[in-house]
Design a protein around this motif. Structure first.
Motif, mmCIF file in Angstrom:
data_model
loop_
_atom_site.group_PDB
_atom_site.id
_atom_site.type_symbol
_atom_site.label_atom_id
_atom_site.label_comp_id
_atom_site.label_asym_id
_atom_site.label_seq_id
_atom_site.Cartn_x
_atom_site.Cartn_y
_atom_site.Cartn_z
ATOM 1 N N LEU A 1 0.332 5.248 -1.273
ATOM 2 C CA LEU A 1 -1.019 4.894 -2.093
ATOM 3 C C LEU A 1 -0.649 3.378 -2.480
ATOM 4 O O LEU A 1 -1.688 2.653 -2.802
ATOM 5 C CB LEU A 1 -0.872 5.836 -3.083
ATOM 6 N N LEU A 2 0.690 3.147 -2.898
ATOM 7 C CA LEU A 2 0.956 1.816 -3.190
ATOM 8 C C LEU A 2 0.660 0.572 -2.377
ATOM 9 O O LEU A 2 0.066 -0.503 -2.756
ATOM 10 C CB LEU A 2 2.434 1.795 -3.675
ATOM 11 N N ILE A 3 1.161 1.044 -1.095
ATOM 12 C CA ILE A 3 0.457 0.174 0.062
ATOM 13 C C ILE A 3 -0.919 -0.135 0.285
ATOM 14 O O ILE A 3 -1.338 -1.175 0.258
ATOM 15 C CB ILE A 3 1.186 0.446 1.440
ATOM 16 N N ILE A 4 -1.532 0.731 -0.039
ATOM 17 C CA ILE A 4 -3.221 0.842 0.110
ATOM 18 C C ILE A 4 -3.644 -0.056 -1.030
ATOM 19 O O ILE A 4 -4.377 -0.902 -0.783
ATOM 20 C CB ILE A 4 -3.709 2.271 0.257
ATOM 21 N N VAL A 5 -3.019 0.147 -2.298
ATOM 22 C CA VAL A 5 -3.477 -0.469 -3.418
ATOM 23 C C VAL A 5 -3.151 -2.147 -3.158
ATOM 24 O O VAL A 5 -3.892 -3.100 -3.477
ATOM 25 C CB VAL A 5 -2.806 0.058 -4.837
ATOM 26 N N VAL A 6 -1.939 -2.442 -2.718
ATOM 27 C CA VAL A 6 -1.355 -4.010 -2.611
ATOM 28 C C VAL A 6 -2.270 -4.406 -1.595
ATOM 29 O O VAL A 6 -2.827 -5.709 -1.693
ATOM 30 C CB VAL A 6 0.088 -3.938 -2.212
ATOM 31 N N LEU A 7 -2.511 -3.825 -0.504
ATOM 32 C CA LEU A 7 -3.416 -4.420 0.475
ATOM 33 C C LEU A 7 -4.889 -4.573 0.107
ATOM 34 O O LEU A 7 -5.321 -5.672 0.476
ATOM 35 C CB LEU A 7 -3.257 -3.500 1.830
#
Length: 173
Positions: free
Chosen positions: A4-10
């Motif tokens: 989820l963190l990776i998706i938010v950052v992307l």
């Protein structure tokens, strides 16, 4: 959680790299204050997120209204003159470097217009200003303003004397 963190950052990086240029705009892409690209055509564009920023410049014809000013004509008559001009930004980079915003341009062009009005109308008499040579005087004012306006990356579309009247104290007499 990490996915989820990776998706938010992307998502943030993706959103930070896209911008839209409108039909009535030009866009300057600046990297640390240095020009990278000028976009004059509308649409979705890309930039490097967090490093490049976008400055939008208007493509439309813009107006500058001046305050009423008192001018001394060649025949020593005082005349209240109300003038305005219309301009278009033709060199977005020069415009951004010299005046930055339309408000900055309005301020500079207002000063240039006021001094050109004083110079040109100061060489004409009251009859020429009010009736006989008004169109020719406006052309001369436009030429003088155009010369100065090129320094700001703009071209003058039109200059008009809206009103040229005697001051109220004189007309009441």
């Amino acid at each position: 959680f990490s996915a989820l963190l990776i998706i938010v950052v992307l998502g943030l990086v993706g959103a930070g790299s896209l911008f839209t240029v409108g039909q009535t705009q030009q866009a300057l892409v600046l990297r640390f204050g240095e020009l990278r690209t000028i976009y004059k055509d509308p649409g979705l564009k890309f930039k490097v997120p967090f490093i490049e920023n976008v400055v939008y410049i208007d493509n439309r014809i813009l107006d500058v209204e001046t305050n009423k000013q008192e001018v001394l004509a060649a025949d020593n008559n005082r005349i209240d003159v109300d003038a305005f001009l219309r301009y278009r930004i033709v060199d977005a980079l020069k415009f951004y470097q010299s005046v930055r915003t339309p408000q900055g341009a309005d301020s500079q062009l207002s000063n240039v217009l006021n001094s050109a009005v004083r110079r040109v109308l100061g060489e004409a008499n009251m009859t020429q200003i009010v009736r006989d040579q008004r169109a020719q005087l406006m052309v001369r004012i436009k030429e003088q303003v155009e010369t100065e306006a090129q320094k700001f990356g703009v071209t003058i579309q039109d200059v008009r004397i809206r009103r040229a009247d005697l001051p109220r104290q004189i007309s009441e007499q």
